[in-house]
Structure formats: C-alpha cells, structure tokens
Design a protein around this motif. Structure first.
Motif, short mmCIF file in Angstrom:
data_model
loop_
_atom_site.label_atom_id
_atom_site.label_comp_id
_atom_site.label_asym_id
_atom_site.label_seq_id
_atom_site.Cartn_x
_atom_site.Cartn_y
_atom_site.Cartn_z
N VAL A 62 72.44 12.49 -82.86
CA VAL A 62 72.68 11.05 -82.98
C VAL A 62 72.63 10.41 -81.61
N LYS A 63 71.88 9.31 -81.49
CA LYS A 63 71.78 8.57 -80.22
C LYS A 63 71.99 7.09 -80.51
N ARG A 64 72.95 6.49 -79.82
CA ARG A 64 73.18 5.05 -80.00
C ARG A 64 72.09 4.29 -79.26
N ILE A 65 71.43 3.38 -79.97
CA ILE A 65 70.36 2.57 -79.39
C ILE A 65 70.92 1.25 -78.88
N GLY A 66 71.87 0.66 -79.62
CA GLY A 66 72.43 -0.61 -79.19
C GLY A 66 73.33 -1.22 -80.23
N TYR A 67 73.70 -2.47 -79.96
CA TYR A 67 74.58 -3.24 -80.84
C TYR A 67 74.11 -4.69 -80.78
N GLN A 68 73.97 -5.30 -81.97
CA GLN A 68 73.54 -6.69 -82.00
C GLN A 68 74.06 -7.36 -83.25
N GLU A 69 74.73 -8.49 -83.06
CA GLU A 69 75.17 -9.35 -84.16
C GLU A 69 75.91 -8.58 -85.26
N GLY A 70 76.92 -7.80 -84.89
CA GLY A 70 77.75 -7.12 -85.87
C GLY A 70 77.17 -5.82 -86.42
N VAL A 71 76.12 -5.30 -85.78
CA VAL A 71 75.47 -4.08 -86.28
C VAL A 71 75.27 -3.10 -85.13
N ALA A 72 75.79 -1.88 -85.28
CA ALA A 72 75.52 -0.80 -84.34
C ALA A 72 74.27 -0.08 -84.83
N VAL A 73 73.39 0.28 -83.89
CA VAL A 73 72.12 0.91 -84.26
C VAL A 73 72.04 2.29 -83.62
N TYR A 74 71.72 3.30 -84.46
CA TYR A 74 71.62 4.68 -84.02
C TYR A 74 70.29 5.27 -84.42
N GLU A 75 69.77 6.18 -83.60
CA GLU A 75 68.61 6.98 -83.98
C GLU A 75 69.14 8.37 -84.32
N THR A 76 68.70 8.91 -85.45
CA THR A 76 69.18 10.22 -85.88
C THR A 76 68.02 11.16 -86.13
N GLU A 77 68.27 12.44 -85.86
CA GLU A 77 67.30 13.48 -86.19
C GLU A 77 67.47 13.85 -87.66
N SER A 78 66.59 14.72 -88.17
CA SER A 78 66.71 15.14 -89.57
C SER A 78 68.04 15.86 -89.78
N GLY A 79 68.58 15.74 -90.99
CA GLY A 79 69.85 16.36 -91.33
C GLY A 79 70.69 15.45 -92.20
N HIS A 80 71.94 15.85 -92.40
CA HIS A 80 72.88 15.06 -93.21
C HIS A 80 74.00 14.56 -92.31
N TYR A 81 74.30 13.27 -92.41
CA TYR A 81 75.31 12.65 -91.57
C TYR A 81 76.27 11.83 -92.42
N THR A 82 77.55 11.88 -92.08
CA THR A 82 78.55 11.01 -92.65
C THR A 82 79.12 10.18 -91.50
N PHE A 83 79.00 8.87 -91.61
CA PHE A 83 79.53 7.97 -90.58
C PHE A 83 80.79 7.29 -91.10
N TYR A 84 81.60 6.79 -90.19
CA TYR A 84 82.81 6.03 -90.55
C TYR A 84 82.84 4.79 -89.67
N SER A 85 83.14 3.65 -90.27
CA SER A 85 83.18 2.41 -89.52
C SER A 85 84.30 1.52 -90.06
N SER A 86 85.02 0.87 -89.15
CA SER A 86 86.00 -0.14 -89.54
C SER A 86 85.36 -1.50 -89.36
N LEU A 87 85.41 -2.30 -90.41
CA LEU A 87 84.76 -3.62 -90.35
C LEU A 87 85.75 -4.69 -89.92
#
Length: 87
Positions: A62-87
């Motif tokens: 997982v690599k964080r690319i950036g954040y813009q207007e309430g959205v975090a953007v990540y680049e991910t390799e193949s696989g299964h991921y579970t993310f957690y976020s507080s809004l």
C-alpha cells in the motif's frame, strides 16, 4: 449500511465490499493477481487510515498517493485489503 460487488477478470477476481457503522467505514478490497489499483477512501484530513491493524502507509503493498477534498488516495498491489476510516 453496506454494499458489495465483484467481477471475474481474465487474471482473477476483482471485488469490493464496504460497511458503514456510525462514522466508521470498513471497506474490503480484492485486487486481481498481477495488477495494481487506486483506492479512494473518504476520510478526515490528517486522520490516520489503517489497514488490517497497521497504518495504511506502513502496510506492505500500500502506498499513499495523496489527499484531496475529503478523500485519501492509495495505490495497492494485488491482494486482499481491509481498510478502516473514521469519517
């Protein structure tokens, strides 16, 4: 509230599902073998996103690319991921 979807590509399955409980968003993402994906996650600016108990930026694949207007953007390799976020 929740949602779920999947697609069987020629490489393997691409899938996502998410659950929203109060202000906690929990998406699961499956990225097909041999591919990458860009994951857009609603999040508060400056909040620490986590992936399976680790900070997302510290997780393998997982690599964080950036954040813009309430959205975090990540680049991910193949696989299964579970993310957690507080809004």
């Amino acid at each position: 509230m929740w949602n779920k979807g999947a697609y069987d590509s020629f490489r393997s399955t691409i899938a996502t599902d998410w659950k929203l409980e109060g202000q906690k968003l929990t998406p699961n993402v499956t990225i097909a073998l041999g591919t990458t994906a860009t994951v857009h996650m609603p999040a508060k600016e400056g909040s620490d996103m986590s992936k399976s108990g680790k900070l997302a930026v510290d997780a393998i694949g997982v690599k964080r690319i950036g954040y813009q207007e309430g959205v975090a953007v990540y680049e991910t390799e193949s696989g299964h991921y579970t993310f957690y976020s507080s809004l």
